[in-house]
Write a protein that holds these residues in place. Structure first.
Motif, mmCIF file in Angstrom:
data_model
loop_
_atom_site.group_PDB
_atom_site.id
_atom_site.type_symbol
_atom_site.label_atom_id
_atom_site.label_comp_id
_atom_site.label_asym_id
_atom_site.label_seq_id
_atom_site.Cartn_x
_atom_site.Cartn_y
_atom_site.Cartn_z
ATOM 1 N N VAL A 1 0.842 -1.195 0.000
ATOM 2 C CA VAL A 1 0.000 0.000 0.000
ATOM 3 C C VAL A 1 0.874 1.240 0.000
ATOM 4 O O VAL A 1 0.681 2.173 -0.797
ATOM 5 C CB VAL A 1 -0.932 -0.007 1.229
ATOM 6 N N VAL B 1 -3.676 7.333 -0.815
ATOM 7 C CA VAL B 1 -4.374 6.059 -0.986
ATOM 8 C C VAL B 1 -5.867 6.301 -1.155
ATOM 9 O O VAL B 1 -6.500 5.798 -2.088
ATOM 10 C CB VAL B 1 -4.131 5.139 0.232
ATOM 11 N N PRO C 1 -2.636 -8.070 -0.791
ATOM 12 C CA PRO C 1 -1.529 -7.217 -1.250
ATOM 13 C C PRO C 1 -1.045 -7.594 -2.646
ATOM 14 O O PRO C 1 -0.714 -6.707 -3.440
ATOM 15 C CB PRO C 1 -0.433 -7.472 -0.202
ATOM 16 N N VAL D 1 -3.367 -6.182 -5.138
ATOM 17 C CA VAL D 1 -3.092 -4.750 -5.331
ATOM 18 C C VAL D 1 -1.994 -4.581 -6.368
ATOM 19 O O VAL D 1 -2.103 -3.767 -7.293
ATOM 20 C CB VAL D 1 -2.670 -4.086 -3.999
ATOM 21 N N GLU D 2 -0.950 -5.382 -6.247
ATOM 22 C CA GLU D 2 0.164 -5.268 -7.184
ATOM 23 C C GLU D 2 -0.305 -5.552 -8.612
ATOM 24 O O GLU D 2 0.021 -4.830 -9.554
ATOM 25 C CB GLU D 2 1.272 -6.249 -6.793
ATOM 26 N N TYR E 1 -2.421 -2.834 -9.988
ATOM 27 C CA TYR E 1 -1.596 -1.654 -10.246
ATOM 28 C C TYR E 1 -0.791 -1.849 -11.525
ATOM 29 O O TYR E 1 -0.727 -0.956 -12.371
ATOM 30 C CB TYR E 1 -0.669 -1.412 -9.053
ATOM 31 N N PHE F 1 -6.025 1.075 -5.832
ATOM 32 C CA PHE F 1 -6.079 1.901 -4.628
ATOM 33 C C PHE F 1 -7.303 1.585 -3.786
ATOM 34 O O PHE F 1 -7.275 1.717 -2.567
ATOM 35 C CB PHE F 1 -6.024 3.383 -4.996
ATOM 36 N N ALA G 1 -6.308 -1.339 -1.935
ATOM 37 C CA ALA G 1 -5.282 -0.902 -0.983
ATOM 38 C C ALA G 1 -5.899 -0.138 0.179
ATOM 39 O O ALA G 1 -5.423 -0.223 1.317
ATOM 40 C CB ALA G 1 -4.245 -0.032 -1.688
#
Ligand code: ATP
Ligand code: MG
Lengths: 276, 285, 358
Positions: A112, B40, B235, B238-239, B242, B251, B254
């Protein structure tokens, strides 16, 4: 009864089972897996590790990781000192909030933090669009991420020591005619050297191994902005376990040397200062 | 927390110097701590609440959330049990080699997350020590749930133990001995004397452990294999979002993790203010 | 240089730590601030040094208004109870600190500083230890370094806050005499705080007795000991016990019967008389105006102390007896008083305990 006693007698029950379980679980989760790294490194031997490390890409990654980690820890030592000073010695509105916020880098998951930093410092980001040079996707971006991740280590190590500094020392200095700045630099700061070194070392060690908050902002160009932990992952993905192990071994060894130096310096200063 | 000196104190900096230092600290923390946090949430809400919520309709995201909860639900209790056992043995008994044991328990904190993941790959990966054997028995650890759980347990290993040990050491053994002398059995003593004495520290440790377990990225990244919908934790999701340039969704997901972090931080800070002594001074780091 | 303190007030929140203190200190004098714990001794000393800023009042160094000056400008030597030595500096550097931090114009050359430090080390009898760190010194040695450090700046006033408080009795006694010798040699105006009355009486030219942020009496050791001006001073300095009496036309009545102690210079009404143990003698219980029962006997040095319970209110009177006196616990005795003190408006026994925050 022999002279050597493994444990002193106690009336409390449950030592055996708790102690045994601790060691078993520790071995399964931590010791055996880390042992695998050691074993793998041993089977490579120093010569081969050296050979791998001196390949240009590997060498560049190690140099980048260590150089930037040292720089970030140094910056944190300076600003962390100011932050700790302000938080322990002054009262102002919002101090408690600021104090709690220092733990943000611990609390925010690294991924994050990573994408947030990348967004801010990207060329079209809040900060990135304000500066005439690039931050994200360059070593400077890595530096920013490493500063973020290391800050709480310095602040949290300094705070309790700073709160304990004997005010009478500062008063003595003032009665002897020293200006405030002289007192701060010659009386207070020298007593903060040991915790400052500890905080520096902790921030440095964390930065060297940091992955999540760095890779999004790093750019990851081999030889330029590729950090050592990323190189390990790349090697693992190529099933080049030897390459990965070599990088990891050198990372561990170099960190160990730096920490050893810092700890020795700290112990030396502490011994010299003694109790006044 | 020490009370700050009154403004008139002759042994403090001049008001101008104070103001300047406070400004430096606020600006520095603003840039490095608050800005990313604000980013964020603003990035997540960039295209409005609808787009934000839409991010959670993605089946891959949903399965990532399920996986993360599952992993934490396995890893945290394991470390809780370990933490209790280790702190009981270490804090309540005197034995040889205690400081070695303490150092070893702290070890995962000083190992890079990437290296933590790597050790399991060296053991169980295709070319690893047990790779061949696992393959021939059709067992998969790396790139599957067991690997993710192992890596997560590794990185969160010391959390509970290191909160409990200093506190239990401080409290000594006299209360337990009193309970035993009153006829309580061993487990009863632990349950009704030891545990209540450390309950806030325990909560604190579990909280930190859980936050880290749900947010771990580096170690899990190494062992997960990034199979969408299968081995992606939040997580990692998220990667992926992204890197797919799906920024709003990245985001948005995240922000959930950030929220978890903030809640943890808030509870932790609250616990420290209220029960500072009961959590023991040794935890601050 | 003499020092004048006028009507000084210092409050901590609601609590008055100094409640209108006035004190004149003469040039070259060694004066002791004596008082129970919490009476404001340290506060007064720190106010003189500029470490506390008083709410009201005046402090004059000679004719100069000290309150308009910062700590740094006041040029006072302050010796802290716990030494406050800079532990990252050697003894030499500790002593030289005050000279080295002076502005360029007033800073002596390094050779001169070294000479001065050597002299001071000689004075405090620590020659040869200049290369040690404070951690490598004994408590008494540290305190002497602290004194040398304070003397190095040639202070206008030397202020010492319980300088021997952290040392054991033997070292204390030694340093006491030695401090007096140094004072006589250097002639600094010196104020030192103590709650040890022996120390104050033995060492000081004059003693100021503080109680609850007020000065009760200032005088020579003989003054405060032999001619205490207030019941507090009478009770605080030396031993004493007291009896509740009623004054009627200059006579003291104890439970209705007159005491054979002569005229008492107090207005009519309830009061107390204070008596020192050595002024109490035993008498025949049947003739004495005051009689009671011995409830305790203790040996104390060359004497014997007896606690006698007298009257209906069972007040306790302490008597100092020669060890040969043949008495025992439970025996009824009469008491006669060779000396006493009485003060107007003094109906309740003095409190010597800790001053409490209001
Ligand atoms: N910083 C402070 N904040 C609040 N109250 C204070 C402070 N310093 C001193 N006091 C109070 O002021 C009163 C006088 O304190 P001071 O230290 O002058 O006493 P003292 O005579 O030196 O006592 P001692 O012999 O114990 O050192 C005490 O009641 C103390 O509680
Ligand atoms: Mg005091």
């Amino acid at each position: 009864m022999s002279q050597f006693r493994f444990r002193s007698p106690s009336a409390l029950p449950g030592f055996g089972i708790a102690y045994g379980f601790t060691w078993i679980w520790l071995s399964v989760i931590v010791l055996i897996p880390l042992g695998a790294v050691v074993l793998w490194a041993a089977s490579l031997g120093p010569a081969q590790i050296y050979a791998i490390a001196s390949r240009p890409q590997t060498f560049a990654a190690l140099r980048l990781s260590f150089g930037l980690s040292l720089a970030a820890a140094a910056l944190n030592a300076v600003f962390g000192l100011i932050v700790a000073w302000v938080l322990t010695r002054y009262s102002f509105p919002g101090r408690r909030l600021l104090d709690a916020a220092v733990d943000l880098p611990f609390a925010l998951p690294t991924a994050v933090a990573g994408i947030a930093l990348a967004a801010i410092y990207a060329p079209n980001g809040w900060v990135g669009s304000l500066v005439p040079f690039r931050i994200a996707y360059t070593p400077l971006g890595i530096f920013v991420a490493l500063v973020f991740i290391g800050l709480p280590f310095v602040v949290r190590t300094l705070q309790p020591v700073l709160a304990d500094v004997d005010r009478e020392l500062e008063e003595a200095s003032a009665t002897l005619g020293a200006r405030r700045a002289t007192t701060v630099f010659r009386i207070v700061l020298p007593t903060l050297v040991p915790p400052l070194l500890t905080g520096f070392a902790l921030a440095f060690a964390r930065a060297v191994g940091e992955y999540g908050s760095v890779i999004f902002i790093a750019g990851n160009i081999p030889g330029v902005s590729e950090i050592a932990p990323l190189l390990i992952i790349t090697r693992l993905e190529q099933f080049d376990y030897a390459g990965a192990t070599a990088v990891a071994t050198i990372m561990l060894a170099l960190s160990f040397v730096v920490l050893l130096i810092v700890n020795l310096t700290e112990a030396w200063t502490r011994r010299r200062l003694g109790r006044g | 927390m020490a009370d700050a000196a009154p403004p008139s104190s002759p042994t403090s900096e001049s008001p101008a110097a104070r103001l300047a230092l406070i400004a430096v600290a606020v600006i520095f923390l603003g840039f490095f701590l608050f800005l990313p946090l604000i980013a964020v949430f603003t990035e997540a809400l960039r295209n409005g609440v609808g787009a934000y919520l839409a991010a959670f309709d993605d089946p891959d995201t949903i399965s990532a959330i399920k996986l993360t909860v599952l992993v934490a639900a396995i890893a945290v209790p394991l470390n809780l049990v370990f933490g209790l056992a280790a702190s009981w043995a270490i804090a309540k008994f005197e034995f040889k080699g205690k400081s070695l044991l303490l150092t070893l328990i702290d070890l995962p904190f000083s190992v890079s997350p990437v290296v933590s993941g790597m050790c399991y790959v060296l053991l169980f990966g295709g070319q690893g020590y047990f790779g061949k054997w696992l393959q021939s028995h059709d067992l998969q650890i790396i790139f599957a749930l067991p690997g993710i759980v192992l890596a997560t347990v590794f990185v969160t290993f010391p959390f509970v133990a290191r909160e409990l040990i200093p506190l239990m050491q401080e409290q000594g053994t006299s209360e337990e001995e009193a309970a035993l002398s009153l006829g309580a059995r061993g487990f009863r003593t632990f349950w009704s004397v030891t545990l209540p004495n450390v309950r806030w520290a325990l909560l604190y440790g579990v909280l930190l452990c859980n936050a880290r377990a749900m947010g771990e990225f580096g170690a899990v990244s190494v062992v997960s294999g990034h199979l969408r919908g299968l081995t992606n934790t939040v997580p990692l999701q998220v990667e992926i979002l992204y890197n797919d340039y799906n920024f709003v969704a990245a985001f948005a997901v995240a922000s959930v993790l950030a929220g978890l972090g903030l809640v943890t931080l808030a509870i932790k800070t609250g616990l420290e203010w209220r029960y500072g002594d009961e959590i023991s001074a040794a935890h601050r780091r | 240089m003499d020092l004048k303190i006028r009507d000084l007030h210092k409050d901590y929140g609601q609590f008055p730590a100094l409640n209108g203190v006035s004190l004149d200190i003469r040039s070259g004098e060694l004066i002791a601030l004596l008082g129970p714990s919490g009476s404001g001794k340290t506060t007064l000393l720190r106010a003189i040094a500029g470490l506390e800023i008083p709410e009201r009042g005046q402090i004059l160094f000679g004719d100069e208004d000290a309150l308009s000056k910062s700590v740094q400008e006041r040029n006072v030597g302050f010796v802290f109870q716990h030494y406050a030595l800079f532990r990252h500096m050697k003894v030499f550097d500790n002593i030289a600190f005050g000279l080295r931090v002076r502005g360029r114009a007033r800073r002596p050359a390094e050779a001169e500083i070294a000479k001065k430090v050597r002299e001071l080390l000689d004075l405090v009898q620590l020659s040869g230890l200049e290369a040690r760190y404070p951690a490598q010194l004994s408590g008494g040695q540290r305190q002497r370094v602290a004194l040398a450090r304070a003397l190095a700046i040639e202070p206008q006033v030397l202020l010492l806050d319980e300088p021997f408080g952290a040392l054991d009795a033997q070292v204390r006694k030694e340093l006491r005499r030695w401090l007096r010798a140094i004072h006589d040699e250097t002639g600094h105006t010196t104020v030192f705080v103590t709650h040890d009355q022996d120390e104050a009486l033995e060492l000081a030219d004059r003693v100021a007795v503080l109680n609850k942020g007020n000065i009760e009496q200032v005088g020579t050791p003989d003054d405060v000991y032999d001619r205490p001006e207030t019941p507090f001073v009478y009770a605080f300095i030396g031993d004493s016990t007291s009896l509740p009496v009623t004054i009627e036309q200059g006579r003291a009545l104890f439970e209705g019967s007159p005491l054979p102690i002569g005229a008492v210079d107090s207005p009519d009404g309830p009061s107390r008389i204070h008596i020192r143990p050595q002024d109490v003698t035993l008498a025949n219980p049947d003739d004495a105006a005051v009689h009671g029962e011995i409830i305790g006997l203790r040996r104390s040095g060359a004497h014997r102390r007896a606690d006698v319970c007298v009257g209906k209110a069972r007040s306790r009177i302490e008597a100092l007896l020669s060890p040969e006196t043949d008495v025992s616990v439970g025996e009824r005795v009469g008491l006669a008083f060779k000396g006493f003190a009485a003060y107007p408006q003094d109906p309740t026994p003095p409190k010597l305990g800790l001053a409490r925050a209001a």
